[in-house]
Write an enzyme that holds these catalytic residues in place. Structure first.
Site, PDB file in Angstrom:
ATOM      1  CB  VAL A 561      33.170  -3.037  -1.790  1.00 16.82           C
ATOM      2  CG1 VAL A 561      32.249  -3.897  -0.577  1.00 16.82           C
ATOM      3  CG2 VAL A 561      32.475  -2.751  -2.660  1.00 16.82           C
ATOM      4  CG  ASP A 562      32.390   1.712  -4.661  1.00 16.35           C
ATOM      5  OD1 ASP A 562      31.957   0.331  -4.912  1.00 16.35           O
ATOM      6  OD2 ASP A 562      31.457   2.105  -5.091  1.00 16.35           O
TER       7      ASP A 562
END
Ligand code: ATP
Ligand code: MG
Length: 692
Positions: A561-562
């Site tokens: 998700v980063d």
């Protein structure tokens, strides 16, 4: 075709009876499936009929029981192992909700067992001692060896006796820095036999990384070998260990014994630097010990090993796994996800220095009494056909690898594959990163001759074993999707507020209840464990990965998700853009990151490695951008294509986007921890090419 229909029909009939477990509702949308048959790859009738889980019905029946009655489901499976004493009445305890107090997970508490016993003695006592446990293939073609289960047991016992003799006790840490020799699984199993906690460090890490890990768990003994050849390169492992031991002693951590295996094919003993009061040759001591060794019985919740994550996203985390749950879970996932049969010859190309090597070279297969191939060398040495040469030589039937290798071999050309028969192959597997659909198809069509289902297994060091994975034969596959959850696993996709999303959706991948193989803590830092994994979305284990679920309930990992990029309000997963780029026949590999953009918020910045020999050109740049436009949409078109002779990867072969983001935004002095980078030179090459 008959099999297609059978699957679609059974999915339809199940629509009604799916119950209220949301995942089940999502799975079975027969109508939609039927209309999308072109995207689906169906298992052959022949395969399905013989599979452990031959149909969606069977999966659903088992899955439902695993969720509705986890105690009964796992107790039945666990009973197939040897327990000196049974677990307490309450088979598991969990608190995954940080709001209710400390996070705690326990499975089979008070059950007394030993995983080494279950991997070895159990099979020998059942009369399977003569079965091959390990086929070992050396780096140089023609160098090989074998061990039966009885022989493996004997060698494990000898080392276990030696370790006990030098004072290693239950609960003590042992650091292992060995290449893929048979001695590596032998060492793991010997530690487990006496209740010692192994911490295997991939034998490619620098002295500094090794020193950090030694200082973290303060072992009395380190086990290594003098050198190893990988491809045409010799790596002097003992020198690296020497340097790390020097560094750790300067920091007050002293290691008494450095047990060193003499790996004669790489280096002679006379040439090895030696410290007499500390260093001991394996061959001088271990073979003198008895070949039997009583096991140390341990509690299911006693620690089995400590292992650091790959470090793709930052400082590696020391993941701690315990004995009983891990044992039951790795064995079960191995059996089902690869549709394992006793006649199989199984090869996983991962190194035991990674979780894949722990769970699916050593423990999972050996708990099943499988024949495992261990390969010492590089997969493209002496040429890119080596894997298939090995497959033919040993009649490998299950081949489990990583997308990075699939893409590399795809780039090297089909002729290296078609030269070999590969007739023995039955099931293929992939792990480590999302596999691009085009790489999936190449793997399926060419390597597996369109005959072998691919188990694309999503899991993590933290999860101990497979979480979302195909069960070959059970249902049609979609190239690039990891399909459905394994038994007992309840994955959920949540939005940024932590609200569970239903049906077709995209968001943060979490898990809402515990499973036996879950990690119990980060070594020496339970607070970081809670903060990193359980605080972001209270009530859930947060994986750190993004995921979408399509209308048929299939799961698609979109990357960390980063790494999600937000272009003018569109959330775009890196995996999606990369897969579009790799569709281009001249693109061998691609890595995409977001960079700040005045208008769009973020722009898409793509690093592209071309097929060998293809020159960079403006025209090619345009056609690469065009393919993303066509595949995904204009909003996803890369703003910049950065030519990349190679990509920065972790030593386990994953692309390190963190570093690419820094290069893309010209923050060249902020790379952070690069100790897990496989080849630091790649970074300089990329910086040089920044403006071309
Ligand atoms: P770190 O946590 O230190 O950044 P890491 O996450 O790379 O390192 P691992 O535990 O070895 O360390 O890898 C797990 C990760 O690999 C998953 O979280 C996911 O991002 C990725 N991954 C593994 N298998 C798959 C798969 N089949 N499809 C997509 N992604 C996968
Ligand atoms: Mg991770």
């Amino acid at each position: 075709p008959t099999n297609h229909l059978r699957h679609v029909e059974s999915m339809k009939t199940l629509l009604s009876g799916a119950g209220n477990i949301s995942i089940l509702n999502a799975v079975i949308l027969g109508e939609a499936l039927a209309s999308e048959e072109n995207d689906l790859v169906f298992p052959s009738e022949k395969f399905s009929v013989q599979a452990h889980v031959p149909s969606p019905e069977k999966y659903l029946e088992m899955y439902r029981r695993s969720i509705e009655d986890p105690a009964g489901f796992w107790a039945d499976i666990a009973s197939e192992f040897y327990w000196k004493q049974k677990w307490s009445e309450q088979i598991y305890y969990e608190n995954l909700d940080i709001r209710k107090g400390n996070i705690k997970i326990e499975w089979f508490k008070d059950g007394i067992t030993n995983i080494s016993y279950n991997c070895l003695d159990r099979h020998v006592e059942a009369g399977n001692g003569d079965k091959i446990a390990i086929y070992w293939e050396g780096n140089e073609p023609g160098f090989d060896g074998t061990l039966t289960y009885t022989q493996l047991l004997h060698q494990v016992c000898q080392l276990a006796n030696y370790l006990k003799d030098i004072g290693v006790r239950k609960g003590d840490a042992v650091v292992v820095y060995l290449p893929m020799l048979m001695e590596l699984p032998i060492t793991m199993l010997a530690c487990a036999r006496i209740g010692a906690v192994h911490s295997v460090v991939f034998a490619g890490f620098s002295a500094e990384s090794l020193a950090q890990r030694i200082m973290d768990c303060k072992p009395n003994v380190v086990i290594t070998c003098n050198a190893v050849k990988r491809g045409s390169k010799t790596i002097y492992l003992k020198d690296i260990v020497d340097a790390s031991l020097k560094e750790s002693s300067q920091n007050g951590v002293f290691v008494d014994v450095c047990l060193t295996y003499e790996n004669q094919s790489a280096m002679k003993r006379e040439d090895t630097k030696w410290l007499d009061r500390r260093d001991i040759w394996w061959q001088d001591v271990v073979p003198q010990y008895p070949t039997t060794c009583a096991v140390e019985w341990v509690d299911a919740e006693d620690p089995l090993f400590l292992l650091y994550t790959s470090g793709s996203t930052g400082k590696p985390k020391g993941v701690l796994h315990t004995t009983g749950g891990y044992m039951v879970y790795t064995a079960t996932t191995f059996n089902y996800a690869f549709d394992y049969k006793p006649s199989d010859v199984y090869w996983c190309t991962a190194d035991c220095g990674w979780i894949t090597g722990h769970s699916y070279v050593t423990y999972g297969p050996m708990l099943n009494g499988a024949t495992v191939l261990v390969y010492e060398g590089a997969p493209n040495y002496p040429d890119p056909g080596r894997c298939w040469d090995i497959v033919d030589k040993y009649k490998v039937s299950i081949f489990y690898t990583a997308p990075t290798l699939v893409r590399a071999l795809m780039r090297d050309g089909d002729q290296y594959v078609t030269r070999y028969s590969r007739k023995s192959l039955r099931v293929l597997g992939s792990v480590g990163e999302p596999i691009n659909p085009s790489a999936w198809r190449w793997f399926f069509n060419l390597v597996g001759d369109s005959r072998c289902p691919i188990s694309d297994t999503w899991w993590q060091t933290e999860t101990g074993g497979f979480m979302i994975t195909p069960l070959p034969g059970a249902w049609p596959q979609k190239p690039g999707s990891t399909t459905f959850p394994f038994f007992g696993v309840q994955p959920v996709i949540v939005d940024e507020k932590g609200v569970e999303l239903e049906g077709e959706c995209s968001g943060y991948l979490c898990v809402k209840s515990s499973w036996p193989g879950a990690f119990r803590t980060l070594y020496g830092d339970h607070e970081r464990y809670e903060t990193a994994y359980f605080k972001p979305f209270p009530g859930y284990y947060f994986s750190g990965d993004g995921c979408s679920r399509d209308k048929n309930g299939y799961h698609w990992l979109t990357g960390r998700v980063d790494d999600v990029i937000n272009v003018s309000g569109h959330r775009i997963g890196t995996a999606e853009v990369e897969s579009a780029l790799v569709l281009h026949p001249q693109c061998a590999e691609a890595a995409v990151v977001g960079v700040e953009h005045e208008v769009k918020g973020q722009g898409i910045y793509a690093f592209v490695t071309l097929v060998d020999g293809v020159p960079y050109s403006e025209e090619l740049r345009k056609s690469l951008i065009a393919i993303v436009r066509n595949q995904i949409g204009a909003f996803a078109a890369p703003d910049k294509i950065h030519w990349a002779p190679g990509l920065p990867k972790t030593r386990s072969g994953k692309i390190m986007r963190r570093i690419l983001r820094k290069i893309a935004s010209s923050q060249l002095d902020e790379f952070g921890d690069t100790s897990t980078l496989a080849d630091p030179n790649v970074v300089d090459q990329l910086i040089d090419l920044a403006d071309s």
